[in-house]
Design a protein around this motif. Structure first.
Motif, PDB file in Angstrom:
ATOM      1  N   GLY A  69      -7.922   0.450   6.281  1.00 52.06           N
ATOM      2  CA  GLY A  69      -6.472   0.576   6.374  1.00 52.06           C
ATOM      3  C   GLY A  69      -5.718  -0.539   5.674  1.00 52.06           C
ATOM      4  O   GLY A  69      -6.292  -1.341   4.944  1.00 52.06           O
ATOM      5  N   ALA A  70      -4.396  -0.580   5.899  1.00 52.17           N
ATOM      6  CA  ALA A  70      -3.519  -1.571   5.271  1.00 52.17           C
ATOM      7  C   ALA A  70      -3.170  -2.663   6.274  1.00 52.17           C
ATOM      8  O   ALA A  70      -2.878  -2.378   7.435  1.00 52.17           O
ATOM      9  CB  ALA A  70      -2.246  -0.903   4.767  1.00 52.17           C
TER      10      ALA A  70
ATOM     11  N   TRP B 254       0.839  -1.193   0.000  1.00 47.73           N
ATOM     12  CA  TRP B 254       0.000   0.000   0.000  1.00 47.73           C
ATOM     13  C   TRP B 254       0.875   1.244   0.000  1.00 47.73           C
ATOM     14  O   TRP B 254       1.783   1.377   0.812  1.00 47.73           O
ATOM     15  CB  TRP B 254      -0.885   0.018   1.250  1.00 47.73           C
ATOM     16  CG  TRP B 254      -1.948  -1.033   1.260  1.00 47.73           C
ATOM     17  CD1 TRP B 254      -1.784  -2.369   1.496  1.00 47.73           C
ATOM     18  CD2 TRP B 254      -3.335  -0.834   1.030  1.00 47.73           C
ATOM     19  NE1 TRP B 254      -2.992  -3.015   1.417  1.00 47.73           N
ATOM     20  CE2 TRP B 254      -3.965  -2.097   1.140  1.00 47.73           C
ATOM     21  CE3 TRP B 254      -4.118   0.291   0.740  1.00 47.73           C
ATOM     22  CZ2 TRP B 254      -5.340  -2.264   0.963  1.00 47.73           C
ATOM     23  CZ3 TRP B 254      -5.489   0.134   0.573  1.00 47.73           C
ATOM     24  CH2 TRP B 254      -6.081  -1.138   0.686  1.00 47.73           C
TER      25      TRP B 254
ATOM     26  N   GLN C 182       1.074   5.610   0.169  1.00 48.26           N
ATOM     27  CA  GLN C 182       0.328   6.681   0.834  1.00 48.26           C
ATOM     28  C   GLN C 182      -0.816   7.172  -0.046  1.00 48.26           C
ATOM     29  O   GLN C 182      -1.880   7.547   0.449  1.00 48.26           O
ATOM     30  CB  GLN C 182       1.268   7.831   1.195  1.00 48.26           C
ATOM     31  CG  GLN C 182       2.164   7.535   2.368  1.00 48.26           C
ATOM     32  CD  GLN C 182       1.392   7.127   3.619  1.00 48.26           C
ATOM     33  OE1 GLN C 182       0.448   7.801   4.031  1.00 48.26           O
ATOM     34  NE2 GLN C 182       1.791   6.011   4.221  1.00 48.26           N
TER      35      GLN C 182
ATOM     36  N   ASP D 142      -2.558   5.246  -2.084  1.00 52.85           N
ATOM     37  CA  ASP D 142      -3.606   4.234  -1.908  1.00 52.85           C
ATOM     38  C   ASP D 142      -4.416   4.515  -0.650  1.00 52.85           C
ATOM     39  O   ASP D 142      -5.658   4.515  -0.672  1.00 52.85           O
ATOM     40  CB  ASP D 142      -2.992   2.828  -1.778  1.00 52.85           C
ATOM     41  CG  ASP D 142      -2.358   2.327  -3.055  1.00 52.85           C
ATOM     42  OD1 ASP D 142      -2.767   2.766  -4.150  1.00 52.85           O
ATOM     43  OD2 ASP D 142      -1.456   1.469  -2.949  1.00 52.85           O
ATOM     44  N   LEU D 143      -3.722   4.749   0.436  1.00 57.73           N
ATOM     45  CA  LEU D 143      -4.398   4.979   1.715  1.00 57.73           C
ATOM     46  C   LEU D 143      -5.172   6.290   1.702  1.00 57.73           C
ATOM     47  O   LEU D 143      -6.273   6.380   2.269  1.00 57.73           O
ATOM     48  CB  LEU D 143      -3.381   4.972   2.857  1.00 57.73           C
ATOM     49  CG  LEU D 143      -2.709   3.623   3.120  1.00 57.73           C
ATOM     50  CD1 LEU D 143      -1.558   3.778   4.102  1.00 57.73           C
ATOM     51  CD2 LEU D 143      -3.722   2.610   3.649  1.00 57.73           C
TER      52      LEU D 143
ATOM     53  N   GLY E 229     -12.245   2.753   4.947  1.00 59.66           N
ATOM     54  CA  GLY E 229     -11.204   3.250   5.838  1.00 59.66           C
ATOM     55  C   GLY E 229     -10.545   2.197   6.688  1.00 59.66           C
ATOM     56  O   GLY E 229      -9.881   2.533   7.679  1.00 59.66           O
TER      57      GLY E 229
ATOM     58  N   ALA F 102      -8.407   5.748  -0.232  1.00 61.11           N
ATOM     59  CA  ALA F 102      -9.349   4.971   0.573  1.00 61.11           C
ATOM     60  C   ALA F 102      -9.989   5.838   1.653  1.00 61.11           C
ATOM     61  O   ALA F 102     -11.203   5.764   1.901  1.00 61.11           O
ATOM     62  CB  ALA F 102      -8.636   3.771   1.198  1.00 61.11           C
ATOM     63  N   ALA F 103      -9.194   6.687   2.288  1.00 63.27           N
ATOM     64  CA  ALA F 103      -9.723   7.570   3.328  1.00 63.27           C
ATOM     65  C   ALA F 103     -10.716   8.574   2.748  1.00 63.27           C
ATOM     66  O   ALA F 103     -11.735   8.904   3.391  1.00 63.27           O
ATOM     67  CB  ALA F 103      -8.583   8.296   4.031  1.00 63.27           C
TER      68      ALA F 103
END
Length: 242
Positions: A177-178, A112, A114, A116-117, A175, A120-121
């Protein structure tokens, strides 16, 4: 109290628990389920389909909800796709009062960025989009679940609402996460098979082999290998005697 929709059927032990990925529902396992000559448990994860949402989404809260929804404490083999594969490993840790005899983690995204995250957020913070027509909502469901072109939309994945249609999925689930895959693999108290389709852009075989040299590449398949070729995934489950 959580309300988790759970399909059950068949006979024979150990039972097989099938956990779908983010945005999908348990219907993605329909063709594989009929190939299993034993008891099968197929939930819709919290915040998906008719299952109730959670106040907070993490791998731990999702795994806890699945554990609480199980009809008994008999031994299980757990197969999970993508997010469901992470939850399968969570359940194999021994922290959830579930006896897991084997895990098949299919198509798990293990690297993942940053970006990607961040994406998603952003999705997690947005309210559900309302589509004017059911057809538009169906297309959105298929894109979110990665099923466009390989499966029809599950009606349980949609909701009619004021002004049109929306996805049944709770956007906050984005949300989650990874996952810490090395830690999850180290904590698993049972044999684990990691697998991914040869053409899976989210879970590349070389990434899985970096975690486990014995990770399986499913030739010619993509991210939803269990939908594209249920028999290929069925063959992997035979490693656990099911």
């Amino acid at each position: 109290m959580d309300t988790l929709n759970m399909r059950t059927g068949g006979q024979g032990e150990p039972a097989v628990l099938l956990l779908h990925g983010l945005g999908a529902t348990g219907t993605v396992w329909a063709h594989l389920s009929v190939q299993l000559d034993r008891r099968v448990l197929v939930p819709d994860l919290p915040g998906h389909g008719p299952s109730a949402p959670l106040p907070h989404y993490s791998f731990e809260t999702l795994a806890s909800a699945v554990s609480r929804a199980l009809p008994d404490r008999r031994p299980l083999v757990v197969a999970g796709h993508s997010l469901g594969g992470v939850l399968a490993l969570e359940l194999a840790s021994g922290r959830y009062d579930v006896e897991v005899q084997g895990v098949l983690a299919l198509g798990v995204k293990v690297e993942w960025t940053q970006d990607d995250l961040g994406r998603a957020a952003t999705f997690a913070a947005k309210p559900s989009r309302v589509f004017e027509t059911r057809v538009d909502a169906e297309q959105a469901y298929l894109k979110v679940s990665g099923l466009l072109g390989i499966a029809p939309a599950d009606p349980a994945g949609l909701r009619e609402t004021e002004g049109g249609w929306r996805l049944a999925m709770d956007p906050a689930a984005f949300g989650v996460g990874a996952p810490d895959m090395p830690a999850l693999l180290a904590a698993a108290r049972c044999p684990v098979v990691l697998a991914a389709g040869e053409n899976d852009p989210m879970s590349r075989p070389d990434q899985l082999r970096a975690l486990d040299p014995d990770a399986v590449t499913l030739a010619g398949l993509g991210h939803n290998a269990h939908v594209e070729d249920p028999a290929a995934v069925r063959a992997l489950l035979k490693r656990f005697g099911v």
